[in-house]
Every structure is written in C-alpha cells, then in structure tokens.
Write a protein that holds these residues in place. Structure first.
Motif, PDB file in Angstrom:
ATOM      1  N   MET A 199       0.260  -0.990   0.359  1.00 11.29           N
ATOM      2  CA  MET A 199      -0.204  -0.158   0.419  1.00 11.29           C
ATOM      3  C   MET A 199       0.772   1.423  -0.214  1.00 11.29           C
ATOM      4  O   MET A 199       2.019   1.178   0.810  1.00 11.29           O
ATOM      5  CB  MET A 199      -1.219   0.335   1.288  1.00 11.29           C
ATOM      6  CG  MET A 199      -2.114  -1.441   0.805  1.00 11.29           C
ATOM      7  SD  MET A 199      -2.903  -1.077  -0.220  1.00 11.29           S
ATOM      8  CE  MET A 199      -3.524   0.595  -0.223  1.00 11.29           C
ATOM      9  N   THR A 203      -4.567   3.996   5.327  1.00  7.37           N
ATOM     10  CA  THR A 203      -4.993   3.942   3.967  1.00  7.37           C
ATOM     11  C   THR A 203      -6.854   3.853   4.258  1.00  7.37           C
ATOM     12  O   THR A 203      -7.620   3.713   5.375  1.00  7.37           O
ATOM     13  CB  THR A 203      -5.633   2.623   3.321  1.00  7.37           C
ATOM     14  OG1 THR A 203      -6.494   1.268   3.929  1.00  7.37           O
ATOM     15  CG2 THR A 203      -3.820   1.948   3.112  1.00  7.37           C
ATOM     16  N   ASP A 261      -7.061   3.884  -2.132  1.00 11.13           N
ATOM     17  CA  ASP A 261      -6.039   4.021  -2.351  1.00 11.13           C
ATOM     18  C   ASP A 261      -5.252   3.157  -2.743  1.00 11.13           C
ATOM     19  O   ASP A 261      -5.836   1.734  -2.648  1.00 11.13           O
ATOM     20  CB  ASP A 261      -5.088   4.467  -0.474  1.00 11.13           C
ATOM     21  CG  ASP A 261      -5.375   4.922   0.186  1.00 11.13           C
ATOM     22  OD1 ASP A 261      -4.822   6.330  -1.035  1.00 11.13           O
ATOM     23  OD2 ASP A 261      -5.438   5.546   0.974  1.00 11.13           O
TER      24      ASP A 261
END
Length: 195
Positions: free
Chosen positions: A136, A173, A177
């Motif tokens: 991420m 997040t 995202d």
C-alpha cells in the motif's frame, strides 16, 4: 475524529516531508547514485523499452540521472503532467526544458499526449511519501497517481521510488488508495507478491 485515516495520513506526510528536507546534499547525491543503479537494474530485469516515470523534485529521491541513462539507451519515456480535473496527461521526456504544471511539479515542455498515452508501457515508476510492506502506497494527498493506477486494469508493473527508511510496516488507507507492485530504494528493489 483524530484517528480518521486522513488525519493519520496528514501527520505521516508532514513527518516524512520533514525528514526529506533535512537530508544533506551529500546524502541526496549518494542516494541518487545508488537509486540510479537500482532503477537501471529493474528496467533491465523487466526488459523495459517503454516506461512512464517522473521528474523528481529537490526533496524526492532523484530520478534525473536514471532518466538520462534510459534516454541514452533508447528507452521511450513518458512523464506526467497534472490536469485540473485530477487526471494526469503524459508527455515524452526529451531531456530539454522543464516547466511547472498546475501543482508546481516539474514537467517536460514536449507535446501533451493525454491520459491514455501510458497504455502499453512496460514499467510505471511513481512517487510516494512511503510504502507499506503489503504494497500500500501513501502518496502526497492529491490522488493523481491513485486515479491513474485505479484505471489501469492489467497494467504494467508499478514501482514506487522512495528512500530506504520510507518502506514501513503499515500506512493508513482509504478505499481509493491503490497498492504498488514494489519499491525501488537506494538500497535495493523489493517486489510484493499479490495473492
């Protein structure tokens, strides 16, 4: 809502910006030299002949030496140009003049090709504030690259370019995202497996 992801992102971005600003010129030069070697290795490993990348700002890990190398080796390069509608146009790297886009980011002065110009690239290199070990990416909060990544089904490998200490255990997040396939740092290349 102090624990809201956007508030945690904002605080983390501020911390990372501060860390980047205090790096010395010597540290930046050494990092760019090492990073260039890693980017050359990744490009060679992927046999990439057409890439999308970006012109680094003074606080970012340096991409300019790599771009000069790629251009000198006949690799086609596209660079992003921010648009007011939140999308990215793309323009060919020509190693010549630069200007600033609407966000003040360095961009080439070559002809704009539109958002779909990156279809067919072999590798996409993106900036990031940091990246978690699950892939991420935390960007700088404008969403341009998340929109681009979200629109590319079956796209090329996407690698974020960061400093070694910006590969972290986790990032806050939100649903919009988008993850990356790996990171390139001065210390090496890390690829994330997608289950």
């Amino acid at each position: 809502m102090p624990d809201h992801p956007e508030n945690r992102k904002r605080a983390l971005r501020a911390e990372l910006r501060g860390r980047r600003r205090i790096r010395t010129a010597t540290e930046r030069e050494a990092a760019e030299t090492a990073l260039t070697q890693q980017l050359v290795q990744l490009t060679s490993d992927l046999r990439a002949t057409f890439i999308a990348a970006y012109l680094s700002t003074p606080d970012e890990p340096g991409t300019r030496d790599f771009l000069r190398w790629a251009d000198g080796h006949g690799i086609r390069i596209l660079l992003p140009v921010s648009r007011e509608d939140g999308l990215l146009d793309w323009a060919p790297y020509d190693g010549e003049d630069e200007e600033q886009d609407i966000l003040g980011m360095p961009t080439p002065t070559s002809e704009l090709l539109g958002p779909i110009a990156i279809n067919g690239v072999d590798l996409l290199l993106v900036p990031a504030a940091c990246v978690a070990r699950d892939g991420m990416r935390l960007g700088w909060g404008r969403g341009y690259f998340d929109k681009t990544l979200g629109s590319m089904e079956g796209g090329p490998p996407v690698y974020a370019v960061i400093y070694d200490d910006e590969l972290v255990d986790a990032v806050p997040t939100e649903p919009h995202d988008m993850p990356v396939d790996g990171v390139v740092t001065p210390g090496g290349i890390v690829s994330f497996s997608r289950g």
